[in-house]
Design an enzyme around this catalytic site. Sequence first.
Site, PDB file in Angstrom:
ATOM      1  CG  ASN A  69      -1.578   1.321   1.467  1.00  0.00           C
ATOM      2  OD1 ASN A  69      -2.555   1.678   0.819  1.00  0.00           O
ATOM      3  ND2 ASN A  69      -1.017   2.103   2.398  1.00  0.00           N
ATOM      4  CB  ALA A  88       4.635   5.541 -15.381  1.00  0.00           C
ATOM      5  CE1 TYR A 118       0.060   7.722  -6.782  1.00  0.00           C
ATOM      6  CE2 TYR A 118      -1.706   7.858  -8.410  1.00  0.00           C
ATOM      7  CZ  TYR A 118      -1.268   7.520  -7.142  1.00  0.00           C
ATOM      8  OH  TYR A 118      -2.148   6.975  -6.235  1.00  0.00           O
ATOM      9  CE  LYS A 129      -0.202   4.090  -6.912  1.00  0.00           C
ATOM     10  NZ  LYS A 129       0.009   3.290  -5.684  1.00  0.00           N
TER      11      LYS A 129
HETATM   12  P1  NAP Z   1      -1.182   8.581   2.383  1.00  0.00           P
HETATM   13  O1  NAP Z   1      -2.284   9.058   3.265  1.00  0.00           O
HETATM   14  O2  NAP Z   1      -0.241   9.590   1.822  1.00  0.00           O
HETATM   15  O3  NAP Z   1      -0.371   7.432   3.143  1.00  0.00           O
HETATM   16  C1  NAP Z   1       0.724   6.816   2.531  1.00  0.00           C
HETATM   17  C2  NAP Z   1       1.459   5.998   3.558  1.00  0.00           C
HETATM   18  O4  NAP Z   1       2.606   5.418   2.922  1.00  0.00           O
HETATM   19  C3  NAP Z   1       1.975   6.838   4.721  1.00  0.00           C
HETATM   20  O5  NAP Z   1       1.770   6.134   5.914  1.00  0.00           O
HETATM   21  C4  NAP Z   1       3.449   6.993   4.397  1.00  0.00           C
HETATM   22  O6  NAP Z   1       4.292   7.159   5.524  1.00  0.00           O
HETATM   23  C5  NAP Z   1       3.737   5.653   3.752  1.00  0.00           C
HETATM   24  N1  NAP Z   1       4.972   5.695   2.971  1.00  0.00           N
HETATM   25  C6  NAP Z   1       5.343   6.635   2.060  1.00  0.00           C
HETATM   26  N2  NAP Z   1       6.550   6.345   1.566  1.00  0.00           N
HETATM   27  C7  NAP Z   1       6.963   5.192   2.167  1.00  0.00           C
HETATM   28  C8  NAP Z   1       8.131   4.406   2.075  1.00  0.00           C
HETATM   29  N3  NAP Z   1       9.135   4.746   1.240  1.00  0.00           N
HETATM   30  N4  NAP Z   1       8.225   3.295   2.850  1.00  0.00           N
HETATM   31  C9  NAP Z   1       7.223   2.957   3.698  1.00  0.00           C
HETATM   32  N5  NAP Z   1       6.094   3.664   3.826  1.00  0.00           N
HETATM   33  C10 NAP Z   1       5.960   4.777   3.071  1.00  0.00           C
HETATM   34  O7  NAP Z   1      -1.766   7.809   1.106  1.00  0.00           O
HETATM   35  P2  NAP Z   1      -3.187   7.105   0.846  1.00  0.00           P
HETATM   36  O8  NAP Z   1      -4.055   8.098   0.176  1.00  0.00           O
HETATM   37  O9  NAP Z   1      -3.639   6.403   2.058  1.00  0.00           O
HETATM   38  O10 NAP Z   1      -2.750   6.069  -0.287  1.00  0.00           O
HETATM   39  C11 NAP Z   1      -2.389   4.729  -0.004  1.00  0.00           C
HETATM   40  C12 NAP Z   1      -2.137   4.016  -1.325  1.00  0.00           C
HETATM   41  O11 NAP Z   1      -3.307   4.096  -2.140  1.00  0.00           O
HETATM   42  C13 NAP Z   1      -1.008   4.632  -2.152  1.00  0.00           C
HETATM   43  O12 NAP Z   1      -0.307   3.606  -2.824  1.00  0.00           O
HETATM   44  C14 NAP Z   1      -1.751   5.500  -3.136  1.00  0.00           C
HETATM   45  O13 NAP Z   1      -1.001   5.707  -4.312  1.00  0.00           O
HETATM   46  C15 NAP Z   1      -2.986   4.658  -3.390  1.00  0.00           C
HETATM   47  N6  NAP Z   1      -4.106   5.424  -3.904  1.00  0.00           N
HETATM   48  C16 NAP Z   1      -4.684   6.421  -3.174  1.00  0.00           C
HETATM   49  C17 NAP Z   1      -5.748   7.124  -3.700  1.00  0.00           C
HETATM   50  C18 NAP Z   1      -6.447   8.214  -2.940  1.00  0.00           C
HETATM   51  O14 NAP Z   1      -7.371   8.830  -3.512  1.00  0.00           O
HETATM   52  N7  NAP Z   1      -6.100   8.503  -1.702  1.00  0.00           N
HETATM   53  C19 NAP Z   1      -6.238   6.812  -4.990  1.00  0.00           C
HETATM   54  C20 NAP Z   1      -5.612   5.808  -5.704  1.00  0.00           C
HETATM   55  C21 NAP Z   1      -4.560   5.102  -5.160  1.00  0.00           C
HETATM   56  P3  NAP Z   1       4.532   8.623   6.186  1.00  0.00           P
HETATM   57  O15 NAP Z   1       3.334   8.875   7.003  1.00  0.00           O
HETATM   58  O16 NAP Z   1       5.770   8.459   6.984  1.00  0.00           O
HETATM   59  O17 NAP Z   1       4.700   9.568   5.044  1.00  0.00           O
END
Ligand code: NAP
Length: 252
Positions: A95, A162, A160, A164
């Site tokens: 994730n 690319a 991003y 995904k």
């Molecule tokens: P988020 O709130 O930004 O949370 C991302 C988490 O990943 C945070 O806990 C962050 O840690 C951690 N992280 C970042 N870089 C890391 C690394 N190098 N090693 C380990 N952990 C790391 O994101 P989210 O919205 O929950 O998204 C979660 C996933 O869903 C992502 O892959 C995102 O691309 C995908 N996604 C999200 C959406 C959306 O609308 N939100 C839509 C499509 C896909 P820190 O707290 O320390 O930064």
Amino acid sequence: MSDRASLELAGKVSLVTGASRGIGRAIALKLASLGAKVVICDIAEETAEKVVAEIKGQGGDAFSAVADVRDSEAVKAMVEEVTSRWEKIDILVNNAGINRDTLLLKMSDEAWDAVIDTNLRGTYACTKFALRSMMRQRWGRIISMASIAGRIGNVGQTNYAASKAGIIAFTKSIAKEVGSLNITANAIAPGFITTEMTDKMPQERREAVLDFIALKRYGKPEDVAELAGFLASDRASYITGQVIGIDGGMFA
Ligand code: NAP
């Protein structure tokens, strides 16, 4: 407290990356509520510990493992820590993810590399090291977070999207490699889910997105967690190599 031994994922060990907030946190709580033990992987220990405390407060079992998913050695060490404490990994949720949105002509190599390394290379490394345990026990679930952007593209998200799209192709390939060992691999492609990642977007862009969502509301991390909980369970045992959208009906 419920009888945890009777829960659907009782006895399973799960590892969720980026689990200290947003979608990862919701998935970790969901898997714990279904009876799985959960490893909360994140770069930030303090916030990861809060999720561990939440799970334990609800009668579940969890510990935090700090690792930067971009760093293969750190991921390997984390997986070794999990298997030495809990003997195995049954469920991996890739994730952890970031975005660094900008138009391609303005994109720095650093922004390109950071996104590809975290999202795609992180998924590669975590899967590679967690897989051995799943292969040994002939049961496993790999669930990776893609995005609608990886299917239809998005302005300002070449890096991003690319990464995904790479996760989608990775998922389909690994599903073929390990399917005969009763290990499934699926990708979830969320649309717009309210988290810190989307909170950073400019207000007008967030409002504009609503026009493209059939259900006329943003998704919640818990919506995605429901799907992840299902994919992790035996109810999803004949689903593999799929990309499942969860976007309220979002159109290109
Ligand atoms: P988020 O709130 O930004 O949370 C991302 C988490 O990943 C945070 O806990 C962050 O840690 C951690 N992280 C970042 N870089 C890391 C690394 N190098 N090693 C380990 N952990 C790391 O994101 P989210 O919205 O929950 O998204 C979660 C996933 O869903 C992502 O892959 C995102 O691309 C995908 N996604 C999200 C959406 C959306 O609308 N939100 C839509 C499509 C896909 P820190 O707290 O320390 O930064």
